[in-house]
Write a protein that holds these residues in place. Structure first.
Motif, PDB file in Angstrom:
ATOM      1  N   ILE A  38      -6.017   1.835   0.127  1.00  0.00           N
ATOM      2  CA  ILE A  38      -5.064   3.180   0.394  1.00  0.00           C
ATOM      3  C   ILE A  38      -5.856   4.021   1.236  1.00  0.00           C
ATOM      4  CG2 ILE A  38      -3.715   5.051  -0.467  1.00  0.00           C
ATOM      5  CD1 ILE A  38      -2.469   3.063  -2.518  1.00  0.00           C
ATOM      6  N   CYS A  39      -7.101   4.429   0.584  1.00  0.00           N
ATOM      7  CA  CYS A  39      -7.849   5.643   1.032  1.00  0.00           C
ATOM      8  C   CYS A  39      -8.563   5.262   2.360  1.00  0.00           C
ATOM      9  CB  CYS A  39      -8.908   5.826   0.117  1.00  0.00           C
ATOM     10  SG  CYS A  39      -8.437   6.555  -1.352  1.00  0.00           S
ATOM     11  N   GLN A  40      -8.995   3.748   2.597  1.00  0.00           N
ATOM     12  CA  GLN A  40      -9.581   3.420   3.858  1.00  0.00           C
ATOM     13  C   GLN A  40      -8.482   3.523   5.028  1.00  0.00           C
ATOM     14  OE1 GLN A  40     -11.133  -0.775   3.248  1.00  0.00           O
ATOM     15  NE2 GLN A  40     -10.948  -0.916   5.594  1.00  0.00           N
ATOM     16  N   THR A  41      -7.415   2.960   4.792  1.00  0.00           N
ATOM     17  CA  THR A  41      -6.252   3.042   5.740  1.00  0.00           C
ATOM     18  C   THR A  41      -5.973   4.320   6.128  1.00  0.00           C
ATOM     19  OG1 THR A  41      -5.347   0.997   5.024  1.00  0.00           O
ATOM     20  CG2 THR A  41      -3.981   2.061   6.307  1.00  0.00           C
ATOM     21  N   HIS A  42      -6.160   5.391   5.385  1.00  0.00           N
ATOM     22  CA  HIS A  42      -5.644   6.837   5.638  1.00  0.00           C
ATOM     23  C   HIS A  42      -6.616   7.351   6.300  1.00  0.00           C
ATOM     24  CE1 HIS A  42      -3.627  10.733   5.547  1.00  0.00           C
ATOM     25  NE2 HIS A  42      -4.591  11.095   4.663  1.00  0.00           N
TER      26      HIS A  42
ATOM     27  N   GLN B 256      -0.425   9.416   0.748  1.00  0.00           N
ATOM     28  CA  GLN B 256      -1.565   8.744   1.104  1.00  0.00           C
ATOM     29  C   GLN B 256      -2.526   9.813   0.927  1.00  0.00           C
ATOM     30  OE1 GLN B 256       0.908   7.801   2.569  1.00  0.00           O
ATOM     31  NE2 GLN B 256       1.133   5.783   2.851  1.00  0.00           N
ATOM     32  N   HIS B 257      -2.621  11.047   1.439  1.00  0.00           N
ATOM     33  CA  HIS B 257      -3.271  12.124   1.432  1.00  0.00           C
ATOM     34  C   HIS B 257      -3.373  12.585   0.041  1.00  0.00           C
ATOM     35  CE1 HIS B 257      -5.668  15.411   2.984  1.00  0.00           C
ATOM     36  NE2 HIS B 257      -4.833  16.015   2.415  1.00  0.00           N
TER      37      HIS B 257
ATOM     38  N   LEU C 141       0.951  -0.972  -0.032  1.00  0.00           N
ATOM     39  CA  LEU C 141      -0.005   0.056   0.081  1.00  0.00           C
ATOM     40  C   LEU C 141       0.873   1.110  -0.046  1.00  0.00           C
ATOM     41  CD1 LEU C 141      -3.052  -0.968   2.614  1.00  0.00           C
ATOM     42  CD2 LEU C 141      -2.990  -1.119   0.139  1.00  0.00           C
ATOM     43  N   ALA C 142       2.017   1.286   0.698  1.00  0.00           N
ATOM     44  CA  ALA C 142       2.954   2.408   0.858  1.00  0.00           C
ATOM     45  C   ALA C 142       3.537   2.727  -0.634  1.00  0.00           C
ATOM     46  CB  ALA C 142       4.134   2.343   2.022  1.00  0.00           C
TER      47      ALA C 142
END
Length: 211
Positions: free
Chosen positions: A62-66, A105-106, A17-18
């Motif tokens: 990615i969006c969910q984790t952030h 991520q942002h 993801l990173a």
């Protein structure tokens, strides 16, 4: 009986993801292929698909984790049971710093969530709204009269407008860091331009110059 996840599955997916967030942020979601993600992660493409179903699921994760990290920050600040102004200031500081630590991520959340279908996007928007509502409640707790005239939410959106797009102009390798910016954002929101101190950040809050 379903086979369980192998040890290290979560850590490996976190690294994927990173790396994907970095690629999406730098090149755009549409222009990034799963081959590029696999290469950046030093894994084969079949191995990559062991962790995610496709590129859209990768984006959603990615969006969910952030977003979940931001929601957790709101809970952590609330658990401190600070007085109203200190509470709102702590929320602002924690979010600006979080954006600095998760710039890729942002950017992906801000620019690429539009590529998700409604099934993936709807729960993300729900989390966003809950986070904004918690900020708006903090504003209204500090200034109850703003709720009476329905201004606590517009002012909250102005606040997010100030910090959400910082990544478009604040250089990661520049002298001014997110850590140094965080109290400036809070001071500006609370007191207006007159409250911002006309002094450079101390050396402790400045990034090393680019070589």
């Amino acid at each position: 009986m379903a086979r369980g996840r192998a040890p290290g599955f979560d850590a490996s997916r976190e690294e994927i993801l990173a790396q994907a967030a970095r690629l999406f942020a730098n090149h755009g979601f549409a222009a990034t292929s799963m081959n590029q993600v696999a290469e950046a992660c030093a894994v084969s493409k079949p191995t990559l698909y062991h962790y995610v179903r496709d590129k859209h699921e990768l984006l959603a994760l990615i969006c969910q984790t952030h977003l979940q990290h931001l929601a957790d920050l709101v809970d952590e600040v609330s658990a401190r049971q600070l007085p109203p102004q200190e509470h709102l200031r702590a929320l602002i500081l924690s979010f600006v710093r979080a954006y600095g630590e998760s710039q890729h991520q942002h950017r992906v959340l801000t620019e690429d969530m539009k590529f998700l279908d409604d099934t993936h996007r709807a729960p993300l928007i729900d989390v966003e709204r809950r986070v904004v509502a918690r900020f708006a409640d903090a504003v209204a707790t500090l200034r109850p009269e703003l709720r009476d005239v329905h201004l606590h939410k517009p002012l909250t959106m102005l606040l997010f407008g100030m910090i959400n797009w910082t990544f478009t102009w604040l250089r990661p390798d520049g002298a001014l860091t997110y850590e140094a910016m965080a109290p400036m954002v809070a001071d500006l929101f609370f007191g207006g331009l007159g409250s911002v101190k006309a002094e450079l950040p101390s050396s402790a809050g400045m990034a090393a110059p680019a070589s």
